[in-house]
Motif scaffolding. Sequence first.
Motif, PDB file in Angstrom:
ATOM      1  N   ALA A  37       0.818  -1.215   0.000  1.00  0.00           N
ATOM      2  CA  ALA A  37       0.000   0.000   0.000  1.00  0.00           C
ATOM      3  C   ALA A  37       0.848   1.258   0.000  1.00  0.00           C
ATOM      4  CB  ALA A  37      -0.933   0.004   1.200  1.00  0.00           C
ATOM      5  N   PHE A  38       2.129   1.123   0.388  1.00  0.00           N
ATOM      6  CA  PHE A  38       3.013   2.277   0.476  1.00  0.00           C
ATOM      7  C   PHE A  38       4.194   2.116  -0.480  1.00  0.00           C
ATOM      8  CE2 PHE A  38       1.301   1.766   4.892  1.00  0.00           C
ATOM      9  CZ  PHE A  38       0.402   2.831   4.823  1.00  0.00           C
ATOM     10  N   PRO A  39       4.822   3.223  -0.878  1.00  0.00           N
ATOM     11  CA  PRO A  39       5.999   3.128  -1.749  1.00  0.00           C
ATOM     12  C   PRO A  39       7.127   2.354  -1.070  1.00  0.00           C
ATOM     13  CG  PRO A  39       5.194   5.392  -1.602  1.00  0.00           C
ATOM     14  CD  PRO A  39       4.460   4.614  -0.559  1.00  0.00           C
ATOM     15  N   SER A  40       8.042   1.834  -1.869  1.00  0.00           N
ATOM     16  CA  SER A  40       9.148   1.034  -1.336  1.00  0.00           C
ATOM     17  C   SER A  40      10.045   1.834  -0.400  1.00  0.00           C
ATOM     18  CB  SER A  40       9.979   0.457  -2.484  1.00  0.00           C
ATOM     19  OG  SER A  40      10.483   1.494  -3.308  1.00  0.00           O
ATOM     20  N   SER A  41      10.018   3.168  -0.498  1.00  0.00           N
ATOM     21  CA  SER A  41      10.844   4.013   0.373  1.00  0.00           C
ATOM     22  C   SER A  41      10.313   4.079   1.802  1.00  0.00           C
ATOM     23  CB  SER A  41      10.922   5.434  -0.194  1.00  0.00           C
ATOM     24  OG  SER A  41       9.613   5.982  -0.335  1.00  0.00           O
ATOM     25  N   ASP A  42       9.045   3.691   2.008  1.00  0.00           N
ATOM     26  CA  ASP A  42       8.438   3.732   3.334  1.00  0.00           C
ATOM     27  C   ASP A  42       9.088   2.673   4.230  1.00  0.00           C
ATOM     28  OD1 ASP A  42       5.934   4.604   5.023  1.00  0.00           O
ATOM     29  OD2 ASP A  42       5.997   2.420   5.119  1.00  0.00           O
ATOM     30  N   ALA A  43       9.294   3.019   5.522  1.00  0.00           N
ATOM     31  CA  ALA A  43       9.997   2.118   6.435  1.00  0.00           C
ATOM     32  C   ALA A  43       9.259   0.801   6.636  1.00  0.00           C
ATOM     33  CB  ALA A  43      10.212   2.809   7.783  1.00  0.00           C
ATOM     34  N   THR A  44       7.931   0.846   6.723  1.00  0.00           N
ATOM     35  CA  THR A  44       7.185  -0.402   6.925  1.00  0.00           C
ATOM     36  C   THR A  44       7.166  -1.240   5.650  1.00  0.00           C
ATOM     37  OG1 THR A  44       5.106   0.762   6.479  1.00  0.00           O
ATOM     38  CG2 THR A  44       5.740   0.476   8.779  1.00  0.00           C
ATOM     39  N   ALA A  45       7.208  -0.590   4.486  1.00  0.00           N
ATOM     40  CA  ALA A  45       7.310  -1.338   3.234  1.00  0.00           C
ATOM     41  C   ALA A  45       8.648  -2.057   3.158  1.00  0.00           C
ATOM     42  CB  ALA A  45       7.138  -0.407   2.032  1.00  0.00           C
ATOM     43  N   ALA A  46       9.693  -1.404   3.668  1.00  0.00           N
ATOM     44  CA  ALA A  46      11.011  -2.036   3.702  1.00  0.00           C
ATOM     45  C   ALA A  46      11.000  -3.246   4.634  1.00  0.00           C
ATOM     46  CB  ALA A  46      12.065  -1.032   4.151  1.00  0.00           C
ATOM     47  N   LEU A  47      10.260  -3.143   5.738  1.00  0.00           N
ATOM     48  CA  LEU A  47      10.162  -4.277   6.661  1.00  0.00           C
ATOM     49  C   LEU A  47       9.398  -5.431   6.005  1.00  0.00           C
ATOM     50  CD1 LEU A  47      10.847  -5.276   9.524  1.00  0.00           C
ATOM     51  CD2 LEU A  47       8.613  -4.442  10.243  1.00  0.00           C
ATOM     52  N   TYR A  48       8.363  -5.107   5.247  1.00  0.00           N
ATOM     53  CA  TYR A  48       7.630  -6.143   4.523  1.00  0.00           C
ATOM     54  C   TYR A  48       8.556  -6.853   3.529  1.00  0.00           C
ATOM     55  CZ  TYR A  48       4.182  -8.357   1.465  1.00  0.00           C
ATOM     56  OH  TYR A  48       3.471  -9.274   0.727  1.00  0.00           O
ATOM     57  N   ALA A  49       9.428  -6.074   2.883  1.00  0.00           N
ATOM     58  CA  ALA A  49      10.387  -6.672   1.950  1.00  0.00           C
ATOM     59  C   ALA A  49      11.290  -7.679   2.664  1.00  0.00           C
ATOM     60  CB  ALA A  49      11.214  -5.589   1.273  1.00  0.00           C
ATOM     61  N   GLU A  50      11.624  -7.405   3.929  1.00  0.00           N
ATOM     62  CA  GLU A  50      12.425  -8.349   4.714  1.00  0.00           C
ATOM     63  C   GLU A  50      11.647  -9.635   4.972  1.00  0.00           C
ATOM     64  OE1 GLU A  50      14.189  -6.785   8.265  1.00  0.00           O
ATOM     65  OE2 GLU A  50      14.699  -4.874   7.312  1.00  0.00           O
ATOM     66  N   SER A 214       7.568   5.366  13.822  1.00  0.00           N
ATOM     67  CA  SER A 214       8.503   4.463  13.153  1.00  0.00           C
ATOM     68  C   SER A 214       8.464   4.586  11.640  1.00  0.00           C
ATOM     69  CB  SER A 214       8.186   3.018  13.556  1.00  0.00           C
ATOM     70  OG  SER A 214       6.804   2.754  13.415  1.00  0.00           O
ATOM     71  N   ALA A 215       7.417   5.213  11.102  1.00  0.00           N
ATOM     72  CA  ALA A 215       7.274   5.299   9.650  1.00  0.00           C
ATOM     73  C   ALA A 215       7.415   6.719   9.124  1.00  0.00           C
ATOM     74  CB  ALA A 215       5.917   4.737   9.237  1.00  0.00           C
TER      75      ALA A 215
END
Length: 334
Positions: A37-50, A214-215
Amino acid sequence: MKTIRPFNTLLTAMAVSILALGASGASAQDTLRSLTAFPSSDATAALYAEFVELVNERGAGILEIDIVGGPEIVPGFQQTEAVARGTIDMTYAPISYSLGVFPEGDAWVGSNLTPMESRENGGFELVQSIAAEKLGVHVLSRFAPAAPLALYFVDEPKVDADGNLDLSGLRMRASPLYNALYEALGAVPVTISVPDIYSGLERRTFDGMGFPPSAIDGWSWDRFLKYRLDPGFMQTDLGIYINPSKWAALSDESRQILTDTAVEFEATSYELWQQVTEEANAKFEGLGMQVVALEGAGRQAFLDTAFGASWDRLKASGSDDYEALRDHYYREPK
């Protein structure tokens, strides 16, 4: 007259048949195409990528998640519906984006229990079953769970003589997550999409906003937002959702990898996100952001209003599951 097929044609036909038999006997790798739902630059999107990377590592040759994009492909508010329709296999998005058809999502927002507690007591399973019926999706996990939210302001917010926060007349950036709280405190919600928040602040379209600490990093909003309210309140409401037909079509092994990794990641990301929240608060305070700390009765009144706004909204929706959800997601303060 009997037709004689050329020898090469017979060989080709035999080869195709053998390959087809081999393919049917081998188990193909499952693939899930996912949005965020958020761009890849978003901190929670980065966590999802992990999380996705961990699933792909554990599922090598069995299961792969492919993040194909974010809100530039399907707007964040529409992604859960896209999963239900089967337009996309999977997404990671706030459950509050679906409050219009799934008011029970407020149980995540208004919870004061850890995600581990609500899994253990059956609360997560309850949300899963309701979401399957009302949203038409399989809820895999709460994500970046239970990180407290915060209010941020351009100018110092008013606190009355009794220590109570007063937002009368202020324009606050609207979100399903916060609107009930804003209205309870006298503020006016103003709709601004996340990518437009910077320009909205620059033009002073609104006076403040709620967001997970955090975001907030990486957006440069701190150029305008100079005050943060303490205490933090409520919980983040991010979730992972899978199309139920796609979920049913996965192999047993794929489903087990997803479920086990999701349960594990809920716990580890909970611990991590508390730390990330503290670090984010410290960073912005170091850059000059000031903290307006409510104390005593005013602090408790704010927390009661914040958590109560979500539960009151859920109760007003007429949901048959209000009492059960409150029992599984909220512990009355002593």
